[in-house]
Design a protein around this motif. Structure first.
Motif, PDB file in Angstrom:
ATOM      1  N   ARG A  69       0.832  -1.209   0.000  1.00 57.24           N
ATOM      2  CA  ARG A  69       0.000   0.000   0.000  1.00 57.24           C
ATOM      3  C   ARG A  69       0.859   1.249   0.000  1.00 57.24           C
ATOM      4  O   ARG A  69       0.576   2.224  -0.708  1.00 57.24           O
TER       5      ARG A  69
ATOM      6  N   VAL B 127       2.533   1.788  -3.506  1.00 59.15           N
ATOM      7  CA  VAL B 127       1.586   2.284  -4.507  1.00 59.15           C
ATOM      8  C   VAL B 127       1.216   3.749  -4.225  1.00 59.15           C
ATOM      9  O   VAL B 127       1.145   4.570  -5.138  1.00 59.15           O
ATOM     10  N   ARG B 128       1.020   4.080  -2.948  1.00 61.22           N
ATOM     11  CA  ARG B 128       0.694   5.461  -2.605  1.00 61.22           C
ATOM     12  C   ARG B 128       1.842   6.400  -2.951  1.00 61.22           C
ATOM     13  O   ARG B 128       1.621   7.515  -3.440  1.00 61.22           O
TER      14      ARG B 128
ATOM     15  N   GLU C 106       3.987   6.046  -5.382  1.00 63.39           N
ATOM     16  CA  GLU C 106       3.981   6.245  -6.829  1.00 63.39           C
ATOM     17  C   GLU C 106       2.956   7.297  -7.234  1.00 63.39           C
ATOM     18  O   GLU C 106       3.227   8.162  -8.076  1.00 63.39           O
ATOM     19  N   ALA C 107       1.776   7.232  -6.637  1.00 63.34           N
ATOM     20  CA  ALA C 107       0.742   8.214  -6.952  1.00 63.34           C
ATOM     21  C   ALA C 107       1.181   9.612  -6.531  1.00 63.34           C
ATOM     22  O   ALA C 107       1.013  10.587  -7.278  1.00 63.34           O
TER      23      ALA C 107
ATOM     24  N   LEU D   3       2.787   2.875 -11.569  1.00 62.81           N
ATOM     25  CA  LEU D   3       2.029   4.067 -11.951  1.00 62.81           C
ATOM     26  C   LEU D   3       1.124   3.755 -13.131  1.00 62.81           C
ATOM     27  O   LEU D   3      -0.034   4.197 -13.167  1.00 62.81           O
TER      28      LEU D   3
ATOM     29  N   LEU E  94      -1.860   2.119 -11.828  1.00 57.76           N
ATOM     30  CA  LEU E  94      -2.703   3.067 -11.097  1.00 57.76           C
ATOM     31  C   LEU E  94      -3.547   3.912 -12.058  1.00 57.76           C
ATOM     32  O   LEU E  94      -4.731   4.158 -11.803  1.00 57.76           O
TER      33      LEU E  94
ATOM     34  N   TRP F 174      -3.787  -3.904 -13.695  1.00 61.05           N
ATOM     35  CA  TRP F 174      -2.848  -4.596 -12.819  1.00 61.05           C
ATOM     36  C   TRP F 174      -2.566  -5.980 -13.389  1.00 61.05           C
ATOM     37  O   TRP F 174      -3.407  -6.563 -14.056  1.00 61.05           O
TER      38      TRP F 174
ATOM     39  N   PRO G   1      -5.040   2.284  -2.453  1.00 63.61           N
ATOM     40  CA  PRO G   1      -4.664   3.097  -3.606  1.00 63.61           C
ATOM     41  C   PRO G   1      -5.860   3.777  -4.237  1.00 63.61           C
ATOM     42  O   PRO G   1      -6.990   3.270  -4.158  1.00 63.61           O
TER      43      PRO G   1
ATOM     44  N   PRO H  66      -8.363   4.585 -10.771  1.00 65.56           N
ATOM     45  CA  PRO H  66      -7.925   5.440 -11.885  1.00 65.56           C
ATOM     46  C   PRO H  66      -8.695   6.750 -11.981  1.00 65.56           C
ATOM     47  O   PRO H  66      -8.093   7.817 -12.160  1.00 65.56           O
TER      48      PRO H  66
ATOM     49  N   LEU I 218      -7.532   9.129  -9.302  1.00 61.51           N
ATOM     50  CA  LEU I 218      -6.221   9.711  -9.567  1.00 61.51           C
ATOM     51  C   LEU I 218      -6.292  10.765 -10.661  1.00 61.51           C
ATOM     52  O   LEU I 218      -5.633  11.804 -10.586  1.00 61.51           O
TER      53      LEU I 218
END
Length: 215
Positions: A52, A55-56, A58-59, A97, A100, A105, A134, A137, A140
């Motif tokens: 987690r 992934v966070r 990367e965002a 990314l 995301l 995935w 996360p 899409p 984000l």
């Protein structure tokens, strides 16, 4: 412990270049980051918590880059095109990314779920935001568009959607593709000067439009 946390996240990202997430071992990550396994578990709680956080991050790094591009001293439409171009380039080199942004995935990547309801909050403040899970899409994209501020938000959303259509375009009409799969980076065609000029023209109109959202 911020330095140890970043070193562990860097080690996890590097491991993904060579192994699927299921084969990544926590003990190996601790050794690569030169910290104890106890430190790793103190920071993330579990392998799922580490996923987690990875992934966070990367965002967040993507959004930080978008803000930097939007702050450049250039016409708004040029900055928005730069965001689109950078989104395509960044997604090509960073699989997490790319997943995301597209929702595509695969079995090599961590696809973490939010922490289970009722779970004790993480003792590390930086982990609590990651444990929310996360962003989807669409979430984000909305976060990205909001980076441009209310005046240019619609244009920014349009620029990102154009970029994502470029990312998920099929390799060719003859190549079958699963619904959860996007084209591989090496198959993407570059954004040509003609496409760039067309985007600038569209965005120069869109950024002066009274509409605030893209339908």
């Amino acid at each position: 412990m911020a330095r140890a946390r970043e070193a562990l996240l860097d080690a996890a990202l590097a491991a993904l270049a060579h192994h699927p997430w299921s084969a990544v071992r926590m003990a190996d990550l601790a050794a690569d980051a030169r910290v104890s396994r106890q430190t790793l578990y103190n920071e993330f709680g579990s392998k799922e918590g580490l996923a987690r956080a990875l992934v966070r991050r990367e965002a967040d790094a993507y959004l930080q880059g978008v803000r930097r591009l939007l702050a450049a001293p250039a016409p708004p439409e040029r900055n928005l095109v730069a965001v689109a171009e950078w989104t395509v380039t960044r997604a090509a080199t960073r699989p997490v990314l790319r997943a995301l942004l597209t929702g595509a995935w695969n079995e090599r990547l961590p696809a973490p779920r939010p922490a289970r309801p009722g779970a004790r909050p993480a003792p590390v403040p930086a982990q609590r935001r990651a444990d929310a899970g996360p962003p989807a899409p669409g979430e984000l994209v909305a976060e990205t568009a909001a980076c441009a501020g209310e005046r240019w938000e619609a244009g920014c959303e349009l620029a990102v959607r154009i970029a994502l259509s470029h990312v998920v375009a099929p390799v060719s009409p003859l190549t079958p593709r699963r619904p959860d799969q996007c084209a591989e980076p090496e198959s993407w065609s570059p954004m040509t000067p003609t496409i760039t000029r067309l985007m600038e023209t569209i965005l120069s109109v869109e950024t002066t439009s009274p509409r605030k959202t893209i339908p």
